[in-house]
Design a protein around this motif. Structure first.
Motif, PDB file in Angstrom:
ATOM      1  N   PHE A  41      65.912 -10.285-139.029  1.00 15.72           N
ATOM      2  CA  PHE A  41      66.921 -11.109-139.954  1.00 15.72           C
ATOM      3  C   PHE A  41      67.318 -10.527-141.260  1.00 15.72           C
ATOM      4  O   PHE A  41      66.601  -9.762-141.752  1.00 15.72           O
ATOM      5  CB  PHE A  41      66.080 -12.578-140.265  1.00 15.72           C
ATOM      6  N   TYR A  42      68.523 -10.839-141.598  1.00 14.85           N
ATOM      7  CA  TYR A  42      69.081 -10.016-142.703  1.00 14.85           C
ATOM      8  C   TYR A  42      68.812 -10.869-143.897  1.00 14.85           C
ATOM      9  O   TYR A  42      69.410 -11.885-144.486  1.00 14.85           O
ATOM     10  CB  TYR A  42      70.646  -9.971-142.582  1.00 14.85           C
ATOM     11  N   LYS A  43      67.592 -10.546-144.585  1.00 14.96           N
ATOM     12  CA  LYS A  43      66.996 -11.486-145.874  1.00 14.96           C
ATOM     13  C   LYS A  43      68.194 -11.837-146.960  1.00 14.96           C
ATOM     14  O   LYS A  43      68.246 -12.668-147.417  1.00 14.96           O
ATOM     15  CB  LYS A  43      65.877 -10.877-146.313  1.00 14.96           C
ATOM     16  N   LEU A  60      65.631 -20.426-138.966  1.00 16.21           N
ATOM     17  CA  LEU A  60      65.502 -19.016-138.491  1.00 16.21           C
ATOM     18  C   LEU A  60      64.509 -19.064-137.278  1.00 16.21           C
ATOM     19  O   LEU A  60      64.589 -18.400-136.187  1.00 16.21           O
ATOM     20  CB  LEU A  60      64.748 -18.184-139.488  1.00 16.21           C
ATOM     21  N   ASN A  61      63.401 -20.026-137.362  1.00  9.79           N
ATOM     22  CA  ASN A  61      62.432 -20.111-136.189  1.00  9.79           C
ATOM     23  C   ASN A  61      63.305 -20.538-134.929  1.00  9.79           C
ATOM     24  O   ASN A  61      62.938 -19.905-133.755  1.00  9.79           O
ATOM     25  CB  ASN A  61      61.440 -21.155-136.329  1.00  9.79           C
ATOM     26  N   ALA A  62      64.307 -21.482-135.020  1.00 12.07           N
ATOM     27  CA  ALA A  62      65.087 -21.997-133.651  1.00 12.07           C
ATOM     28  C   ALA A  62      66.053 -20.542-133.319  1.00 12.07           C
ATOM     29  O   ALA A  62      66.133 -20.478-132.228  1.00 12.07           O
ATOM     30  CB  ALA A  62      66.116 -23.149-134.226  1.00 12.07           C
ATOM     31  N   ILE A  63      66.646 -19.994-134.200  1.00 14.19           N
ATOM     32  CA  ILE A  63      67.514 -18.730-133.742  1.00 14.19           C
ATOM     33  C   ILE A  63      66.479 -17.829-133.307  1.00 14.19           C
ATOM     34  O   ILE A  63      66.833 -17.373-132.089  1.00 14.19           O
ATOM     35  CB  ILE A  63      67.953 -18.097-135.125  1.00 14.19           C
ATOM     36  N   GLU A  64      65.370 -17.682-133.716  1.00 14.70           N
ATOM     37  CA  GLU A  64      64.432 -16.530-133.029  1.00 14.70           C
ATOM     38  C   GLU A  64      64.155 -17.075-131.687  1.00 14.70           C
ATOM     39  O   GLU A  64      64.278 -16.258-130.637  1.00 14.70           O
ATOM     40  CB  GLU A  64      63.175 -16.466-133.812  1.00 14.70           C
ATOM     41  N   LEU A 129      76.976 -25.031-139.947  1.00 19.57           N
ATOM     42  CA  LEU A 129      76.015 -23.769-139.924  1.00 19.57           C
ATOM     43  C   LEU A 129      76.649 -22.523-139.322  1.00 19.57           C
ATOM     44  O   LEU A 129      77.370 -22.657-138.293  1.00 19.57           O
ATOM     45  CB  LEU A 129      74.667 -24.191-138.970  1.00 19.57           C
ATOM     46  N   PHE A 130      76.746 -21.426-140.071  1.00 21.60           N
ATOM     47  CA  PHE A 130      77.292 -20.332-139.743  1.00 21.60           C
ATOM     48  C   PHE A 130      76.189 -19.322-139.129  1.00 21.60           C
ATOM     49  O   PHE A 130      75.265 -19.276-140.068  1.00 21.60           O
ATOM     50  CB  PHE A 130      78.004 -19.361-140.879  1.00 21.60           C
ATOM     51  N   ILE A 131      76.196 -18.721-138.130  1.00 22.93           N
ATOM     52  CA  ILE A 131      75.230 -17.618-137.683  1.00 22.93           C
ATOM     53  C   ILE A 131      76.169 -16.394-137.469  1.00 22.93           C
ATOM     54  O   ILE A 131      77.015 -16.651-136.704  1.00 22.93           O
ATOM     55  CB  ILE A 131      74.507 -17.992-136.396  1.00 22.93           C
ATOM     56  N   VAL A 171      74.058 -20.568-130.425  1.00 22.23           N
ATOM     57  CA  VAL A 171      73.549 -19.129-129.892  1.00 22.23           C
ATOM     58  C   VAL A 171      73.993 -19.356-128.263  1.00 22.23           C
ATOM     59  O   VAL A 171      74.196 -18.257-127.633  1.00 22.23           O
ATOM     60  CB  VAL A 171      72.052 -18.951-130.081  1.00 22.23           C
ATOM     61  N   SER A 172      74.251 -20.290-127.631  1.00 22.96           N
ATOM     62  CA  SER A 172      74.562 -20.516-126.167  1.00 22.96           C
ATOM     63  C   SER A 172      75.862 -19.784-126.056  1.00 22.96           C
ATOM     64  O   SER A 172      76.244 -19.347-124.964  1.00 22.96           O
ATOM     65  CB  SER A 172      74.795 -21.835-125.713  1.00 22.96           C
TER      66      SER A 172
END
Length: 180
Positions: A41-43, A60-64, A129-131, A171-172
């Motif tokens: 992750f880019y803090k 972050l937990n969901a992305i991980e 939400l931007f990822i 993420v899908s």
């Protein structure tokens, strides 16, 4: 029978669109996404997101979790950095129902040709939400997923569930499919 099928289909579309997350992605077409095996992750970027630290942690937990399911590994020396950004705005829906005409029922009403004019107003928060996935070596954005949808924050469990839904839908779409 055909009328029932069409009505059922419209019903499903209307109610599924209320809870859906609309996702769009953009990416660098010259990048080989198969080379990315590790992430971190880019803090610096994440600290700029204007949401609570608890919600950042949930995102972050969901992305991980989603990236691990894709076969990537979290690392202290990653190929790819992950950053997030959020926006929200209040939205208002106004629906007007004009009930005119003849109806069936008990008795007779002398005003039955008068119409009812119902106006329904609802307000909700639309969140985005931007990822971002950043190539660590080049320090360039290589992929971005953006999810937009209604936010439901009645309680912690529903909020966490909605965050997971947002992240999973975004993420899908990674990695992008090769078009040949």
């Amino acid at each position: 029978m055909r009328y029932i099928k069409i009505t059922l289909l419209l019903f499903v579309i209307v109610f599924s669109s209320c809870n859906s997350v609309k996702v769009v992605t953009d990416y660098d077409t010259k990048v080989d996404f198969n080379k990315y095996k590790t992430f971190a992750f880019y803090k610096t970027g994440i600290d700029k997101a204007a949401i609570s630290d608890l919600d950042k942690k949930r995102i972050l937990n969901a992305i991980e979790s989603e990236l691990l399911l894709l076969g990537l590994t979290k690392s202290t020396n990653p190929d790819m950095l992950v950053s997030i950004f959020t926006k929200s705005r209040e939205k208002v829906n106004v629906n007007q129902n004009n009930n005119l005409g003849y109806g069936f029922g008990w008795g007779w009403n002398p005003w039955m040709w008068n119409g009812n004019n119902n106006i329904n107003v609802s307000q909700y928060t639309e969140g985005t939400l931007f990822i971002d996935f950043i190539d660590k070596n080049k320090k360039e954005l290589v992929w971005q997923g953006v999810g937009t949808g209604a936010l439901k924050v009645q309680n912690r469990e529903k909020k966490e569930e909605r965050i997971k839904e947002f992240v999973k839908e975004i993420v899908s779409k990674f990695p992008p499919e090769k078009k040949e």
